[in-house]
Design a protein around this motif. Structure first.
Motif, PDB file in Angstrom:
ATOM      1  N   THR A 155       0.802  -1.160  -0.027  1.00 14.96           N
ATOM      2  CA  THR A 155       0.040   0.022  -0.112  1.00 14.96           C
ATOM      3  C   THR A 155       0.698   1.108  -0.084  1.00 14.96           C
ATOM      4  N   ALA A 156       2.011   1.193   0.996  1.00 17.11           N
ATOM      5  CA  ALA A 156       3.004   2.436   0.903  1.00 17.11           C
ATOM      6  C   ALA A 156       3.750   2.612  -0.448  1.00 17.11           C
ATOM      7  N   LEU A 157       3.881   1.491  -1.139  1.00 17.03           N
ATOM      8  CA  LEU A 157       4.599   1.693  -2.489  1.00 17.03           C
ATOM      9  C   LEU A 157       3.645   2.073  -3.618  1.00 17.03           C
ATOM     10  N   ALA A 172       3.038  11.180   6.433  1.00 16.98           N
ATOM     11  CA  ALA A 172       1.492  10.951   6.589  1.00 16.98           C
ATOM     12  C   ALA A 172       0.918   9.631   6.261  1.00 16.98           C
ATOM     13  N   LEU A 173       1.572   8.701   5.911  1.00 16.29           N
ATOM     14  CA  LEU A 173       1.321   7.281   5.992  1.00 16.29           C
ATOM     15  C   LEU A 173       0.969   6.754   7.377  1.00 16.29           C
ATOM     16  N   ALA A 174       1.606   7.392   8.411  1.00 21.72           N
ATOM     17  CA  ALA A 174       1.596   6.932   9.696  1.00 21.72           C
ATOM     18  C   ALA A 174       1.895   5.499  10.079  1.00 21.72           C
ATOM     19  N   LEU A 175       3.048   5.031   9.153  1.00 22.17           N
ATOM     20  CA  LEU A 175       3.454   3.602   9.485  1.00 22.17           C
ATOM     21  C   LEU A 175       3.680   3.497  10.940  1.00 22.17           C
ATOM     22  N   PRO A 176       3.324   2.012  11.539  1.00 20.92           N
ATOM     23  CA  PRO A 176       3.481   1.531  12.553  1.00 20.92           C
ATOM     24  C   PRO A 176       5.058   1.544  12.994  1.00 20.92           C
ATOM     25  N   PRO A 177       5.461   1.350  14.347  1.00 19.62           N
ATOM     26  CA  PRO A 177       7.008   1.285  14.506  1.00 19.62           C
ATOM     27  C   PRO A 177       7.526  -0.044  13.744  1.00 19.62           C
ATOM     28  N   ALA A 178       8.814   0.045  13.557  1.00 18.38           N
ATOM     29  CA  ALA A 178       9.292  -1.290  12.660  1.00 18.38           C
ATOM     30  C   ALA A 178       8.889  -2.681  13.534  1.00 18.38           C
ATOM     31  N   ALA A 179       8.989  -2.695  14.765  1.00 17.13           N
ATOM     32  CA  ALA A 179       8.792  -3.824  15.484  1.00 17.13           C
ATOM     33  C   ALA A 179       7.278  -4.332  14.942  1.00 17.13           C
TER      34      ALA A 179
END
Length: 435
Positions: free
Chosen positions: A97-99, A265-272
């Motif tokens: 979705t991000a890409l 703006a995507l507000a991706l959760p933390p890497a974990a």
């Protein structure tokens, strides 16, 4: 250092002799007296050695400061490769979705995704392996160009069809040299996912393989031993056209003035939780340079330049103090013959000029050359984070600082001596003589 001191020891007398020929044709006492005093100072080894070493330390410390600053900027460009970088599970729904959304975001100039496969066999029976970088070649060229990074010649054209169905590729120069030493009959093949693919070498690449998200730990950022013989870069669409299995993207690079805002703006959760690590160019650079150890060592180096510049001033002042007695006898005698204050200042300046010029030349050479000779011992990769290793970056400003400190010291020393001599009364000079 011995050879550079030899330069100082030879440069000063040569300059004095050249100046002496000009002074012989001048009118007045100032120029001949200054040159006469300079002849003695030009051959004095101890004062010249003291000034040379002080200048060398100033230039050496300044060179180290410049090398660290330049290396940190290069490391940020090399490790991030754009304004923003994404690493991790980009093949999951969140990553896909991000890409899909980022290329159309405001302020994003280009987005390139890629994947890296280490340990790929090159050729047959050659004993060579390579890291295979599968990328959106044209987009990666746009990302790098927009960021102002070097773009390999032919990178943008890797998506075009190769000769006889082979996949166009760029190969690192070292691997290409090894291949030239072992001629391959027929097509050169590189393993992808268990299946070799014929490649059409279009040129060389200066890009380096990496381990994913740029680390902030100096122990992980220091250069590591490279197990493969080089890097091979191919375009994803060209590889797909061959029908082989293509690895899923595990990294992406973005460029553009709105790249950081678009990812935010995507507000991706933390890497974990998301499996995706976001690294911005400026963010990584600030985090690296702001690390307590890195920042403290760099501040210590910069402070060392200032302290050493003050020591350089002190060194020259002490030289003036140490030689004031002999100079005082000469000037006191000449005062009885009508020596004025201006001529006395010229004599002092003439005596110190060889020390300043010779010490500056010799010290500058030492300070600029020594870091090149001991680069491996400086530990620059631990401060810069550059995976290529430490690189010395010579700069002019440390030499300018040393020259400014010498000029300031010269002005202070001459002023102090003139102030002291001004208290001498001519009657005392006539009565006492030598002082």
């Amino acid at each position: 250092m011995g050879s550079d001191l030899f330069i100082s020891d030879r440069a000063a007398p040569a300059a004095v002799r050249a100046t002496g020929r000009l002074a012989a044709r001048s009118r007045g006492l100032a120029a001949p007296l200054a040159v006469a005093r300079a002849h003695g100072a030009a051959t004095a080894v101890t004062p010249l050695l003291a000034v040379t070493v002080a200048v060398a330390l100033v230039v050496l410390s300044g060179t180290l400061v410049q090398s660290v600053r330049s290396g940190q900027r290069d490391a940020a460009d090399l490790r991030v490769g754009g304004d923003v970088r994404l690493d991790g599970r980009l093949d999951r729904e969140l990553g896909r979705t991000a890409l899909a959304a980022l290329p159309d975001a405001d302020g994003v100039v280009a987005l390139a995704s890629g994947s890296q496969l280490p340990g790929r066999t090159v050729g047959s029976g050659l004993g060579l392996t390579a890291t295979l970088l599968v990328v959106d070649a044209a987009e990666l060229a746009r990302v790098r160009a927009d960021r102002g990074l070097p773009v390999d010649a032919g990178l943008a054209a890797l998506g075009t069809a190769g000769a006889d169905g082979a996949v166009p590729a760029l190969v690192s120069a070292g691997l290409l040299d090894r291949l030239s030493a072992h001629p391959v009959e027929g097509d050169l093949r590189v393993g992808v996912l268990g299946e070799p693919v014929a490649v059409d070498v279009r040129g060389t690449t200066a890009m380096l393989p990496d381990a994913g998200a740029p680390p902030l730990d100096a122990r992980a950022a220091a250069p590591a031993a490279v197990e493969d013989d080089g890097l091979v870069v191919v375009d994803r669409s060209a590889l797909v056209a061959t029908g082989v299995d293509v690895p899923a993207p595990d990294r992406a690079w973005l460029s553009g003035p709105g790249a950081v805002a678009a990812v935010t703006a995507l507000a991706l959760p933390p890497a974990a939780a998301s499996g995706i690590t976001v690294t911005t160019h400026d963010g990584w650079s600030r985090a690296w340079t702001g690390d307590p150890l890195t920042a403290a060592l760099q501040a210590l180096q910069a402070a060392g330049v200032g302290v050493l510049a003050l020591l350089l001033v002190l060194t020259l002042v002490l030289v003036v103090v140490a030689t004031s007695r002999e100079r005082g006898r000469t000037l006191s005698t000449l005062r009885t013959l009508g020596l004025d204050a201006g001529t006395a200042r010229a004599a002092t300046l003439g005596e110190l000029a060889p020390l300043v010029v010779g010490g500056l030349l010799g010290g500058a050479v030492i300070g600029l050359v020594v870091p090149w000779l001991v680069t491996d011992a400086l530990g620059l990769p631990w401060l810069t984070g550059d995976p290529r290793g430490g690189r010395v970056a010579p700069a002019v400003w440390p030499v300018v600082v040393a020259a400014g400190a010498l000029l300031a010291a010269l002005a202070v020393a001459v002023g102090v001596e003139q102030a002291v001599r001004r208290r001498d009364r001519l009657g005392d000079v006539l009565r006492v003589g030598d002082r």
